[in-house]
Design an enzyme around this catalytic site. Sequence first.
Site, PDB file in Angstrom:
ATOM      1  N   ASP A  38       0.655  -1.430   0.008  1.00 50.90           N
ATOM      2  CA  ASP A  38      -0.035  -0.193  -0.054  1.00 50.90           C
ATOM      3  C   ASP A  38       0.804   1.174  -0.041  1.00 50.90           C
ATOM      4  OD1 ASP A  38      -2.261  -1.767  -0.044  1.00 50.90           O
ATOM      5  OD2 ASP A  38      -2.062  -2.104   2.477  1.00 50.90           O
ATOM      6  N   TYR A  66       6.610  -8.927   8.167  1.00 55.81           N
ATOM      7  CA  TYR A  66       5.721  -7.362   8.679  1.00 55.81           C
ATOM      8  C   TYR A  66       6.196  -7.261  10.394  1.00 55.81           C
ATOM      9  CZ  TYR A  66       3.567  -8.132   4.521  1.00 55.81           C
ATOM     10  OH  TYR A  66       3.023  -8.097   2.669  1.00 55.81           O
ATOM     11  N   ASP A  80      -6.541   1.807   7.600  1.00 53.62           N
ATOM     12  CA  ASP A  80      -5.709   2.164   7.607  1.00 53.62           C
ATOM     13  C   ASP A  80      -5.781   3.694   8.423  1.00 53.62           C
ATOM     14  OD1 ASP A  80      -4.946   3.410   4.854  1.00 53.62           O
ATOM     15  OD2 ASP A  80      -3.331   1.472   4.193  1.00 53.62           O
ATOM     16  N   ARG A 172      -4.320  -4.750   7.097  1.00 53.75           N
ATOM     17  CA  ARG A 172      -5.141  -4.036   7.516  1.00 53.75           C
ATOM     18  C   ARG A 172      -6.537  -4.943   8.520  1.00 53.75           C
ATOM     19  NH1 ARG A 172      -6.570  -0.688   2.516  1.00 53.75           N
ATOM     20  NH2 ARG A 172      -5.294  -2.749   1.686  1.00 53.75           N
TER      21      ARG A 172
END
Length: 292
Positions: A38, A66, A80, A172
């Site tokens: 993203d 992540y 987000d 997310r």
Amino acid sequence: MNGLLVIDKPGGITSHDVVNRLRRITGERSIGHLGTLDPMATGVLPLLLGKFTRLAQYFSATEKSYSGSIRFGYATDTYDADGEVSGERVCPSLTLEAIRSAASRFQGEMDQLPPPFSAKKIAGTPAYKLARAGKPVELKTAKICIRSFEITAFDGDEASFTMSVSAGGYVRSVAHELGQDLKCGAHLSNLRRTQAGVFTLDDAQRLEEMEPFSGNLAGLENYCIHPRSLLTDMPSVGGDVVSLGRLRNGAQANLPEFSQAPLVKVFAGQKELVGIARRVAGTLFQPVVVMG
């Protein structure tokens, strides 16, 4: 230019923006990334260049890792920090232990609903286009696997975390659902991809460091992952001029490869990847991807 280049994607631009900048630098039109990040997110973004884009099918199921943070107190429409506030803002009264307890259910295999602002397609149209147009977004759940999800710290209204998730998983969505479970709303406030398959931040190059190599592809190739280090589940094998010629023309050929692996990487010399071949019987191979 043919190769795989890992970029440390900066925040504030799309993965496609990275592709476009590399097209300008290299003059190579055929470039594709292996897993969208993203705009807000940073980190490991592997890209296939030139004829190496033909290998994309063999990278599709890679796990990704992540680090990031989740802000509690309100949800957003994109799940987000780039989105608009959705629902009420509240002042959550949370503890690290409470967050860790709620996060513990996000482990192993599960059905996950992708965010409405995502690249998932509905009747051929990306969901985010429908969402931006204010149209209904009816997505289906998908099977994913979260191998690990650890809340590492909590300060104020923000929790830090690390996560490893299968291909197709949305961090997310985890942040959004965690906020629902804790009844205070939440959204992803920061995200950095630290690993994609075998590629880590140690392999990644900053995009601005590639700019000086515009028109100097020989120099840029030195930053690409060595072809023999790609697709490590496949053995590498070389061949003589006759067998390589047959494979390049789509014909079967005998190769000195005895591992019994179903697929092998075929090389001419140390670095020139001729293609991927499928074992037919014994040491007889049929090409399935040819670089030309």
